[in-house]
Design an enzyme around this catalytic site. Structure first.
Site, short mmCIF file in Angstrom:
data_model
loop_
_atom_site.label_atom_id
_atom_site.label_comp_id
_atom_site.label_asym_id
_atom_site.label_seq_id
_atom_site.Cartn_x
_atom_site.Cartn_y
_atom_site.Cartn_z
N SER A 56 0.85 -1.20 0.00
CA SER A 56 0.00 0.00 0.00
C SER A 56 0.88 1.24 0.00
O SER A 56 2.11 1.14 0.20
CB SER A 56 -0.89 0.00 1.25
OG SER A 56 -0.07 0.20 2.39
N ASP A 98 -1.23 -1.73 -4.02
CA ASP A 98 -2.59 -1.85 -3.48
C ASP A 98 -3.15 -0.44 -3.26
O ASP A 98 -2.50 0.42 -2.64
CB ASP A 98 -2.46 -2.60 -2.13
CG ASP A 98 -3.80 -2.99 -1.54
OD1 ASP A 98 -4.77 -3.18 -2.29
OD2 ASP A 98 -3.86 -3.13 -0.29
N ASP A 120 -7.19 3.13 -7.73
CA ASP A 120 -8.45 3.14 -7.00
C ASP A 120 -9.12 4.50 -7.15
O ASP A 120 -8.88 5.43 -6.39
CB ASP A 120 -8.17 2.82 -5.52
CG ASP A 120 -9.45 2.78 -4.71
OD1 ASP A 120 -10.52 3.10 -5.27
OD2 ASP A 120 -9.37 2.43 -3.52
N HIS A 194 -12.84 -3.11 4.81
CA HIS A 194 -11.46 -3.14 5.29
C HIS A 194 -11.38 -3.11 6.82
O HIS A 194 -12.28 -2.58 7.47
CB HIS A 194 -10.68 -1.93 4.74
CG HIS A 194 -10.40 -2.05 3.28
ND1 HIS A 194 -11.04 -1.29 2.33
CD2 HIS A 194 -9.55 -2.85 2.60
CE1 HIS A 194 -10.58 -1.61 1.13
NE2 HIS A 194 -9.67 -2.56 1.26
N HIS A 227 -11.68 -7.11 -2.13
CA HIS A 227 -10.90 -6.49 -1.06
C HIS A 227 -11.58 -6.81 0.28
O HIS A 227 -12.67 -7.38 0.30
CB HIS A 227 -10.86 -4.96 -1.26
CG HIS A 227 -9.90 -4.55 -2.31
ND1 HIS A 227 -8.76 -3.84 -2.04
CD2 HIS A 227 -9.90 -4.77 -3.65
CE1 HIS A 227 -8.10 -3.63 -3.18
NE2 HIS A 227 -8.76 -4.19 -4.17
N SER A 273 -5.68 -7.71 7.34
CA SER A 273 -5.97 -7.61 8.79
C SER A 273 -5.77 -8.93 9.53
O SER A 273 -5.29 -8.93 10.67
CB SER A 273 -7.41 -7.13 9.01
OG SER A 273 -7.58 -5.86 8.46
#
Ligand code: G3H
Ligand code: 13P
Ligand code: ZN
Length: 344
Positions: A56, A98, A120, A194, A227, A273
């Site tokens: 990310s 990401d 995105d 998320h 996602h 996560s």
């Protein structure tokens, strides 16, 4: 410009074509440090799974983009050496951005050796999302880098922006978006979110497989991405809280529903996560048992081992990606051969 092929990465095109046809999903696991990266790559080598290692914007800032790039390259070299030493075949690895939120970030990643990027634009209005995505695709495809776009907004924290509730992907928009932008895969919003807080305990979490199926009907066999697909392991949450942590009660996406999605056109499933929770649980357990411990290898090593077990189990039991590397490698070799013949 460093081309990803010179670093040993592959783009996602062949992985996704095989995954859609065979009914599994390629794992897309995030990493920010060496231990996470080792656990991801070694668990995938051990289970003979293809893998997308993803970074990310936050990870790039945290680990330093130069160092992170070298670490990812080093992970490919480590995989090759481990494979040779243990008589195993190599596995295909894609290096993916990401949640890229700008054209410039995508360019920077493409130029530094990423084989796949996500642009995105899901927080923009439809027309702006399509235009931004098209611009990234035009540049990426010049270098044979694959691009993931997104339609619909997931609840939770995405791009450091918190969205209160889902905006489900509208199936009637997908054909136009895919054909207009030229993306190679599409992330959709069907109820995943998320972070560690997805559904309250007692709620029965249900992702909208009906929307997924309607999207598949409109763009048959087009690679779909999910996602926010952590399942929030309750044993890890309990261990964290038992050892002094304070994670609120919550449940994640049931693994059976992910397995069902992976059998369809969903060919990339993003999980971050769950790894964070498993790693934290192990470190907290060690600190609470041995408060005198101060050698990072003594708590990061076991945390890496716990991560490795978790990823291997996901590949085998949830994504269905275990054992799928050889057919992707074979298809990839064929493509490489025709590229070389064409260039002769
Ligand atoms: O989708 C978000 C990923 O879990 C990455 O999170 O932006 O905190 O690195 P991050
Ligand atoms: P989780 O927070 O559910 O692990 O989702 C990760 C993700 O979507 C990364 O892009
Ligand atoms: Zn995500």
């Amino acid at each position: 410009m460093i081309h990803y092929r010179s670093l040993g990465f592959v783009n996602t095109r062949v992985m996704f074509a095989v995954a859609v046809r065979a009914g599994f999903a390629v794992p897309a696991y995030n990493f920010n440090n060496m231990e996470q990266l080792q656990a991801i790559v070694l668990s995938c080598l051990e289970t003979r799974s293809p893998v997308i290692i993803q970074v990310s914007k936050g990870a790039r800032d945290y680990a330093d983009r130069t160092l992170l790039g070298h670490m990812a390259h080093g992970a490919v070299e480590m995989m090759k050496r481990e494979a040779a030493e243990n008589g195993l075949g190599e596995i295909p690895i894609a290096l993916h951005l990401d949640h890229g939120d700008s054209y410039d970030l995508c360019v920077s990643c493409i130029e530094s050796g990423f084989s796949s990027v996500m642009i995105d634009g899901s927080h923009h209005v439809y027309e702006d999302n399509a235009a931004l995505t098209r611009r990234v695709v035009d540049l990426a495809h010049l270098h044979d880098v694959t691009v993931e776009g997104e339609l619909g907004v997931l609840a939770g924290v995405e791009d450091e922006v918190a969205a209160e509730s889902h905006t489900y992907t509208r199936p009637e928009e997908v054909e136009d978006f895919v054909s207009r932008t030229g993306v190679d895969s599409l992330a959709i919003s069907i109820g995943t979110s998320h972070g560690a807080y997805k559904f309250k305990v007692g709620q029965s979490p249900r992702i909208r497989l009906d929307i997924l199926h309607e999207i598949e009907r409109r763009i048959p066999d087009f690679p779909i991405v999910l996602h926010g697909s952590s399942s929030i392991p309750q044993d890890a949450v309990e261990a964290i809280n038992r050892c002094g942590g304070s994670i609120k009660d919550s449940v994640g996406i049931p693994e059976e529903q992910l397995r069902e999605a992976a059998r369809s056109a969903v060919c990339k499933i993003n999980i971050d996560s769950d790894g964070r929770l498993v790693m934290t649980a192990k470190i907290r357990e060690i600190f609470s048992r041995n408060p005198e411990e101060f050698d990072p290898r003594k708590y990061l090593g076991p945390a890496r081992e716990a991560l490795r077990e978790m990823y291997a189990r996901k590949n085998r039991e949830v994504l269905g990606s275990a054992g799928r590397a050889p057919e992707i490698v074979t298809a990839q070799v064929g493509i490489q051969y025709s590229r070389e013949v064409k260039n002769e």
